[in-house]
Scaffold this motif. Structure first.
Motif, PDB file in Angstrom:
ATOM      1  N   ASN A  51       0.823  -1.214   0.000  1.00  0.00           N
ATOM      2  CA  ASN A  51       0.000   0.000   0.000  1.00  0.00           C
ATOM      3  C   ASN A  51       0.853   1.259   0.000  1.00  0.00           C
ATOM      4  N   ALA A  52       2.137   1.124   0.340  1.00  0.00           N
ATOM      5  CA  ALA A  52       3.041   2.276   0.340  1.00  0.00           C
ATOM      6  C   ALA A  52       3.613   2.556  -1.048  1.00  0.00           C
ATOM      7  N   THR A  53       3.279   1.731  -2.033  1.00  0.00           N
ATOM      8  CA  THR A  53       3.813   1.901  -3.388  1.00  0.00           C
ATOM      9  C   THR A  53       2.802   2.610  -4.280  1.00  0.00           C
ATOM     10  N   LEU A  54       3.276   3.042  -5.444  1.00  0.00           N
ATOM     11  CA  LEU A  54       2.377   3.705  -6.405  1.00  0.00           C
ATOM     12  C   LEU A  54       1.517   2.712  -7.167  1.00  0.00           C
ATOM     13  N   TYR A  55       1.944   1.470  -7.206  1.00  0.00           N
ATOM     14  CA  TYR A  55       1.214   0.441  -7.954  1.00  0.00           C
ATOM     15  C   TYR A  55       0.993  -0.765  -7.048  1.00  0.00           C
ATOM     16  N   PRO A  56       0.121  -0.628  -6.057  1.00  0.00           N
ATOM     17  CA  PRO A  56      -0.058  -1.690  -5.055  1.00  0.00           C
ATOM     18  C   PRO A  56      -0.573  -3.003  -5.623  1.00  0.00           C
ATOM     19  N   GLY A  57      -1.414  -2.933  -6.656  1.00  0.00           N
ATOM     20  CA  GLY A  57      -1.927  -4.160  -7.257  1.00  0.00           C
ATOM     21  C   GLY A  57      -0.818  -4.978  -7.880  1.00  0.00           C
ATOM     22  N   LEU A  58       0.008  -4.327  -8.683  1.00  0.00           N
ATOM     23  CA  LEU A  58       1.149  -5.003  -9.305  1.00  0.00           C
ATOM     24  C   LEU A  58       2.126  -5.477  -8.242  1.00  0.00           C
ATOM     25  N   CYS A  59       2.327  -4.663  -7.239  1.00  0.00           N
ATOM     26  CA  CYS A  59       3.236  -5.010  -6.146  1.00  0.00           C
ATOM     27  C   CYS A  59       2.812  -6.322  -5.494  1.00  0.00           C
ATOM     28  N   TYR A  60       1.541  -6.413  -5.147  1.00  0.00           N
ATOM     29  CA  TYR A  60       1.075  -7.607  -4.437  1.00  0.00           C
ATOM     30  C   TYR A  60       1.093  -8.844  -5.331  1.00  0.00           C
ATOM     31  N   THR A  61       0.583  -8.715  -6.550  1.00  0.00           N
ATOM     32  CA  THR A  61       0.510  -9.888  -7.427  1.00  0.00           C
ATOM     33  C   THR A  61       1.893 -10.401  -7.818  1.00  0.00           C
ATOM     34  N   SER A  62       2.872  -9.517  -7.912  1.00  0.00           N
ATOM     35  CA  SER A  62       4.213  -9.944  -8.317  1.00  0.00           C
ATOM     36  C   SER A  62       5.025 -10.495  -7.155  1.00  0.00           C
ATOM     37  N   LEU A  63       4.753 -10.023  -5.943  1.00  0.00           N
ATOM     38  CA  LEU A  63       5.561 -10.423  -4.794  1.00  0.00           C
ATOM     39  C   LEU A  63       4.928 -11.493  -3.916  1.00  0.00           C
ATOM     40  N   SER A  64       3.611 -11.599  -3.940  1.00  0.00           N
ATOM     41  CA  SER A  64       2.942 -12.563  -3.058  1.00  0.00           C
ATOM     42  C   SER A  64       3.343 -14.015  -3.324  1.00  0.00           C
ATOM     43  N   PRO A  65       3.709 -14.411  -4.570  1.00  0.00           N
ATOM     44  CA  PRO A  65       4.160 -15.796  -4.749  1.00  0.00           C
ATOM     45  C   PRO A  65       5.424 -16.138  -3.956  1.00  0.00           C
ATOM     46  N   TYR A  66       6.137 -15.118  -3.473  1.00  0.00           N
ATOM     47  CA  TYR A  66       7.380 -15.348  -2.744  1.00  0.00           C
ATOM     48  C   TYR A  66       7.186 -15.190  -1.234  1.00  0.00           C
ATOM     49  N   TYR A  67       5.954 -15.412  -0.776  1.00  0.00           N
ATOM     50  CA  TYR A  67       5.647 -15.167   0.633  1.00  0.00           C
ATOM     51  C   TYR A  67       6.506 -16.025   1.565  1.00  0.00           C
ATOM     52  N   ASN A  68       6.879 -17.235   1.125  1.00  0.00           N
ATOM     53  CA  ASN A  68       7.701 -18.086   1.982  1.00  0.00           C
ATOM     54  C   ASN A  68       9.084 -17.486   2.211  1.00  0.00           C
ATOM     55  N   ALA A  69       9.634 -16.866   1.193  1.00  0.00           N
ATOM     56  CA  ALA A  69      10.955 -16.248   1.318  1.00  0.00           C
ATOM     57  C   ALA A  69      10.881 -14.922   2.068  1.00  0.00           C
ATOM     58  N   ILE A  70       9.749 -14.241   1.944  1.00  0.00           N
ATOM     59  CA  ILE A  70       9.603 -12.914   2.538  1.00  0.00           C
ATOM     60  C   ILE A  70       9.165 -12.974   3.992  1.00  0.00           C
ATOM     61  N   GLN A  71       8.224 -13.877   4.282  1.00  0.00           N
ATOM     62  CA  GLN A  71       7.616 -13.961   5.612  1.00  0.00           C
ATOM     63  C   GLN A  71       7.049 -12.590   5.995  1.00  0.00           C
ATOM     64  N   GLN A  72       7.503 -12.028   7.107  1.00  0.00           N
ATOM     65  CA  GLN A  72       7.039 -10.702   7.523  1.00  0.00           C
ATOM     66  C   GLN A  72       8.236  -9.774   7.755  1.00  0.00           C
ATOM     67  N   SER A  73       9.185  -9.832   6.820  1.00  0.00           N
ATOM     68  CA  SER A  73      10.415  -9.049   6.914  1.00  0.00           C
ATOM     69  C   SER A  73      10.436  -7.954   5.851  1.00  0.00           C
ATOM     70  N   SER A  74      10.523  -6.702   6.278  1.00  0.00           N
ATOM     71  CA  SER A  74      10.591  -5.581   5.334  1.00  0.00           C
ATOM     72  C   SER A  74      11.869  -5.645   4.502  1.00  0.00           C
ATOM     73  N   GLY A  75      12.956  -6.101   5.123  1.00  0.00           N
ATOM     74  CA  GLY A  75      14.208  -6.214   4.392  1.00  0.00           C
ATOM     75  C   GLY A  75      14.145  -7.258   3.302  1.00  0.00           C
ATOM     76  N   LYS A  76      13.584  -8.416   3.621  1.00  0.00           N
ATOM     77  CA  LYS A  76      13.455  -9.473   2.616  1.00  0.00           C
ATOM     78  C   LYS A  76      12.490  -9.052   1.512  1.00  0.00           C
ATOM     79  N   LEU A  77      11.428  -8.331   1.878  1.00  0.00           N
ATOM     80  CA  LEU A  77      10.462  -7.863   0.881  1.00  0.00           C
ATOM     81  C   LEU A  77      11.141  -6.928  -0.112  1.00  0.00           C
TER      82      LEU A  77
END
Length: 213
Positions: A51-77
Motif C-alpha cells: 500500500n506504500a507503493t504507487l502500484y499496489p496491485g502489481l506489487c502484491y501480485t508480483s511479490l505474493s508468490p514469494y511469501y515463503n521467502a519474505i515472511q514478515q520481513s521488510s528487508g526481505k520484501l
C-alpha cells in the motif's frame, strides 16, 4: 501361447510405468503445492506493505508468490522486489538488443538513435539495480543498524532512484519519434518495467525509514 505371453508382458510394463508416473505426480504435487504451507500472515504483510507503493496491485501480485521467502520481513520484501525488478530489466535489455538488430530504422534516424540511447540507458539501469541487490544481500549478512547500514541503504536508494531516472530517459527519447508499432511496444514495456522499479524503490524507502527511525 507366445502371443499371450507377449500381451501379458506388455500389460505388466504399462501397469508398472503408470504406477511410476503416478508416484512421481503425487511427489511433485506435494513439493510444489503452495497451499501445503500457505502463510496468511505473510501475504497480509505483503499486501499491507504494498500500500506504500504507487502500484499496489502489481506489487502484491508480483511479490505474493514469494511469501515463503519474505515472511514478515521488510528487508526481505525489499530484496525480493529488487531481484524481481532486475530480472525484468534484464529481459527488457535482451528485448532491446534483439530489436536493435531486427528493426529496420534505416529511413528514420531519430528512431534508430532513440533505440540505441534507450538500450544504453537501460544498461546503466541494470547495473544500478544489480548494485542495489548486492548491497541488500550484504545487509542481510551484516544486519540492520549502525553506520554501515546507513551507508549501504543510502547506496541502494541512490542507485534505485538513478535506475528509475534512466528508464524515464529511455522513454523520453522516443517523444519526437513518429508513432509506430515499435515505438509503442518499447514504451509500453518500459512503462511496465518502471512500475516494478518504482515499487521496489518505495519498499526500500519503507524499510530504510523503519530501521532508521
Amino acid at each position: 501361447m507366445m502371443t499371450k505371453r507377449l500381451h501379458l508382458l506388455f500389460f505388466l510394463v504399462v501397469v508398472a510405468a503408470s504406477f511410476q508416473c503416478l508416484r512421481q505426480s503425487v511427489a511433485f504435487t506435494v513439493i510444489v503445492d503452495p497451499a501445503a504451507d500457505f502463510n496468511p500472515s505473510a501475504t497480509t504483510f505483503i499486501r499491507t506493505s504494498c500500500n506504500a507503493t504507487l502500484y499496489p496491485g502489481l506489487c502484491y501480485t508480483s511479490l505474493s508468490p514469494y511469501y515463503n521467502a519474505i515472511q514478515q520481513s521488510s528487508g526481505k520484501l525489499a530484496r525480493v522486489a529488487i531481484a524481481l525488478t532486475l530480472t525484468k530489466a534484464r529481459h527488457m535489455a535482451s528485448y532491446l538488443s534483439t530489436l536493435s538488430r531486427e528493426a529496420d530504422y534505416s529511413t528514420n534516424s531519430r528512431a534508430a538513435s532513440a533505440l540505441r540511447d534507450c538500450f544504453t540507458n537501460l544498461g546503466d539501469a541494470v547495473d544500478e539495480i544489480r548494485g542495489s541487490l548486492k548491497q541488500m544481500r550484504q545487509l542481510a549478512i551484516t544486519g540492520a543498524g549502525g553506520e554501515q547500514f546507513r551507508f549501504r541503504m543510502s547506496n541502494v536508494q541512490t542507485w534505485m532512484s538513478a535506475a528509475l531516472t534512466d528508464e524515464d530517459t529511455c522513454t523520453d527519447g522516443f517523444e519526437d519519434v513518429p508513432e509506430d508499432s515499435v515505438k509503442k511496444d518499447v514504451c509500453d514495456r518500459m512503462t511496465y518495467l518502471k512500475e516494478f522499479t518504482s515499487n521496489a524503490l518505495a519498499l526500500v524507502n519503507s524499510y530504510a525509514n523503519r530501521e532508521m527511525a
